[in-house]
Design a protein around this motif. Structure first.
Motif, PDB file in Angstrom:
ATOM      1  N   GLN A   1      -2.353 -13.884 152.610  1.00 41.94           N
ATOM      2  CA  GLN A   1      -2.450 -14.861 153.686  1.00 41.94           C
ATOM      3  C   GLN A   1      -3.096 -14.176 154.884  1.00 41.94           C
ATOM      4  O   GLN A   1      -2.699 -13.055 155.250  1.00 41.94           O
ATOM      5  CB  GLN A   1      -1.058 -15.364 154.058  1.00 41.94           C
ATOM      6  N   VAL A   2      -4.077 -14.824 155.486  1.00 41.04           N
ATOM      7  CA  VAL A   2      -4.754 -14.247 156.650  1.00 41.04           C
ATOM      8  C   VAL A   2      -4.898 -15.319 157.738  1.00 41.04           C
ATOM      9  O   VAL A   2      -5.206 -16.472 157.440  1.00 41.04           O
ATOM     10  CB  VAL A   2      -6.137 -13.648 156.269  1.00 41.04           C
ATOM     11  N   ASN A   3      -4.609 -14.919 158.954  1.00 41.76           N
ATOM     12  CA  ASN A   3      -4.768 -15.816 160.096  1.00 41.76           C
ATOM     13  C   ASN A   3      -6.228 -15.786 160.533  1.00 41.76           C
ATOM     14  O   ASN A   3      -6.756 -14.736 160.892  1.00 41.76           O
ATOM     15  CB  ASN A   3      -3.876 -15.380 161.259  1.00 41.76           C
TER      16      ASN A   3
ATOM     17  N   GLY B   1      -7.347 -17.817 162.980  1.00 43.88           N
ATOM     18  CA  GLY B   1      -7.325 -18.224 164.383  1.00 43.88           C
ATOM     19  C   GLY B   1      -5.883 -18.515 164.771  1.00 43.88           C
ATOM     20  O   GLY B   1      -4.959 -18.284 163.991  1.00 43.88           O
ATOM     21  N   LYS B   2      -5.694 -19.035 165.970  1.00 48.90           N
ATOM     22  CA  LYS B   2      -4.328 -19.323 166.427  1.00 48.90           C
ATOM     23  C   LYS B   2      -3.645 -20.389 165.575  1.00 48.90           C
ATOM     24  O   LYS B   2      -2.444 -20.359 165.389  1.00 48.90           O
ATOM     25  CB  LYS B   2      -4.332 -19.760 167.889  1.00 48.90           C
ATOM     26  N   LYS B   3      -4.407 -21.335 165.052  1.00 49.84           N
ATOM     27  CA  LYS B   3      -3.828 -22.446 164.306  1.00 49.84           C
ATOM     28  C   LYS B   3      -4.287 -22.536 162.852  1.00 49.84           C
ATOM     29  O   LYS B   3      -3.801 -23.363 162.110  1.00 49.84           O
ATOM     30  CB  LYS B   3      -4.155 -23.769 165.006  1.00 49.84           C
ATOM     31  N   LEU B   4      -5.212 -21.677 162.431  1.00 52.74           N
ATOM     32  CA  LEU B   4      -5.786 -21.773 161.090  1.00 52.74           C
ATOM     33  C   LEU B   4      -5.420 -20.553 160.243  1.00 52.74           C
ATOM     34  O   LEU B   4      -5.616 -19.412 160.665  1.00 52.74           O
ATOM     35  CB  LEU B   4      -7.313 -21.899 161.181  1.00 52.74           C
ATOM     36  N   THR B   5      -4.879 -20.814 159.052  1.00 57.71           N
ATOM     37  CA  THR B   5      -4.466 -19.757 158.121  1.00 57.71           C
ATOM     38  C   THR B   5      -5.063 -20.034 156.747  1.00 57.71           C
ATOM     39  O   THR B   5      -5.060 -21.170 156.273  1.00 57.71           O
ATOM     40  CB  THR B   5      -2.926 -19.718 157.991  1.00 57.71           C
ATOM     41  N   ALA B   6      -5.584 -18.991 156.100  1.00 58.50           N
ATOM     42  CA  ALA B   6      -6.099 -19.099 154.731  1.00 58.50           C
ATOM     43  C   ALA B   6      -5.106 -18.439 153.774  1.00 58.50           C
ATOM     44  O   ALA B   6      -4.510 -17.405 154.100  1.00 58.50           O
ATOM     45  CB  ALA B   6      -7.455 -18.418 154.619  1.00 58.50           C
ATOM     46  N   ASN B   7      -4.938 -19.051 152.602  1.00 58.53           N
ATOM     47  CA  ASN B   7      -4.020 -18.538 151.586  1.00 58.53           C
ATOM     48  C   ASN B   7      -4.747 -18.426 150.251  1.00 58.53           C
ATOM     49  O   ASN B   7      -5.460 -19.343 149.852  1.00 58.53           O
ATOM     50  CB  ASN B   7      -2.831 -19.494 151.393  1.00 58.53           C
ATOM     51  N   LEU B   8      -4.528 -17.323 149.551  1.00 52.60           N
ATOM     52  CA  LEU B   8      -5.020 -17.128 148.192  1.00 52.60           C
ATOM     53  C   LEU B   8      -3.858 -16.633 147.342  1.00 52.60           C
ATOM     54  O   LEU B   8      -3.035 -15.842 147.811  1.00 52.60           O
ATOM     55  CB  LEU B   8      -6.143 -16.092 148.154  1.00 52.60           C
ATOM     56  N   PHE B   9      -3.812 -17.083 146.097  1.00 54.80           N
ATOM     57  CA  PHE B   9      -2.763 -16.605 145.202  1.00 54.80           C
ATOM     58  C   PHE B   9      -3.269 -16.564 143.770  1.00 54.80           C
ATOM     59  O   PHE B   9      -4.228 -17.243 143.411  1.00 54.80           O
ATOM     60  CB  PHE B   9      -1.491 -17.457 145.295  1.00 54.80           C
ATOM     61  N   GLY B  10      -2.614 -15.760 142.951  1.00 48.48           N
ATOM     62  CA  GLY B  10      -2.978 -15.661 141.548  1.00 48.48           C
ATOM     63  C   GLY B  10      -1.771 -15.315 140.699  1.00 48.48           C
ATOM     64  O   GLY B  10      -0.806 -14.704 141.182  1.00 48.48           O
TER      65      GLY B  10
ATOM     66  N   GLY C   1      -5.994 -22.156 149.753  1.00 49.02           N
ATOM     67  CA  GLY C   1      -5.972 -23.284 150.660  1.00 49.02           C
ATOM     68  C   GLY C   1      -6.092 -22.854 152.103  1.00 49.02           C
ATOM     69  O   GLY C   1      -6.049 -21.669 152.438  1.00 49.02           O
ATOM     70  N   LEU C   2      -6.249 -23.842 152.951  1.00 47.84           N
ATOM     71  CA  LEU C   2      -6.284 -23.643 154.396  1.00 47.84           C
ATOM     72  C   LEU C   2      -5.170 -24.459 155.031  1.00 47.84           C
ATOM     73  O   LEU C   2      -4.929 -25.601 154.639  1.00 47.84           O
ATOM     74  CB  LEU C   2      -7.635 -24.104 154.967  1.00 47.84           C
ATOM     75  N   ASN C   3      -4.507 -23.855 155.988  1.00 46.43           N
ATOM     76  CA  ASN C   3      -3.454 -24.551 156.743  1.00 46.43           C
ATOM     77  C   ASN C   3      -3.854 -24.602 158.207  1.00 46.43           C
ATOM     78  O   ASN C   3      -4.241 -23.575 158.792  1.00 46.43           O
ATOM     79  CB  ASN C   3      -2.111 -23.810 156.622  1.00 46.43           C
ATOM     80  N   TYR C   4      -3.754 -25.810 158.761  1.00 43.79           N
ATOM     81  CA  TYR C   4      -4.036 -25.983 160.188  1.00 43.79           C
ATOM     82  C   TYR C   4      -2.788 -26.517 160.868  1.00 43.79           C
ATOM     83  O   TYR C   4      -2.255 -27.554 160.455  1.00 43.79           O
ATOM     84  CB  TYR C   4      -5.221 -26.942 160.400  1.00 43.79           C
ATOM     85  N   ALA C   5      -2.304 -25.804 161.867  1.00 45.82           N
ATOM     86  CA  ALA C   5      -1.112 -26.222 162.603  1.00 45.82           C
ATOM     87  C   ALA C   5      -1.509 -27.225 163.679  1.00 45.82           C
ATOM     88  O   ALA C   5      -2.333 -26.915 164.546  1.00 45.82           O
ATOM     89  CB  ALA C   5      -0.421 -25.010 163.222  1.00 45.82           C
ATOM     90  N   ILE C   6      -0.929 -28.412 163.626  1.00 53.40           N
ATOM     91  CA  ILE C   6      -1.255 -29.459 164.575  1.00 53.40           C
ATOM     92  C   ILE C   6      -0.624 -29.170 165.942  1.00 53.40           C
ATOM     93  O   ILE C   6      -1.216 -29.410 166.971  1.00 53.40           O
ATOM     94  CB  ILE C   6      -0.815 -30.840 164.049  1.00 53.40           C
TER      95      ILE C   6
END
Length: 108
Positions: free
Chosen positions: A57-59, A61-70, A102-107
């Motif tokens: 998992q890598v941040n 930006g302040k509100k955007l996080t990328a996730n990879l898994f296997g 995936g990408l996660n964006y915190a509202i």
């Protein structure tokens, strides 16, 4: 007997998190075929399973996080021909490989 082992490592930094795990389960087994005479010497139907999984998992930006898994899993077992017939060299092997992200964006 049955053996079960697990090992894992993880790292967490300012911007990212990483984890890796490995697991193993194995058993000497038993014959699933029924020996009505009790003296046929049926073999033990063993099994082995290996699992390896990881996540990152890598941040961005302040509100955007990328996730990879296997995940990778391998299962191998010896089985009998039927309920009443032993089979010494009949095996089944399965391999499973999965990837995702995936990408996660915190509202808020």
């Amino acid at each position: 007997g049955t053996v079960r082992t697990n090992a894992g490592i993880s790292q967490s930094g300012e911007r990212s998190k990483l984890s890796l795990q490995y697991g193993y389960v194995g058993s000497k087994g038993f014959s699933s075929a029924y020996d009505s005479t009790g003296s046929a010497g049926y073999d033990r139907d063993n099994f082995r399973q290996h699992n390896l999984n990881g996540a990152w998992q890598v941040n961005l930006g302040k509100k955007l996080t990328a996730n990879l898994f296997g995940l990778y899993s391998r299962y191998k077992t010896a089985i009998d021909a039927t309920a009443f017939k032993d089979e010494r060299d009949y095996t089944v092997t399965t391999d499973n490989f999965q990837l995702g992200g995936g990408l996660n964006y915190a509202i808020e």
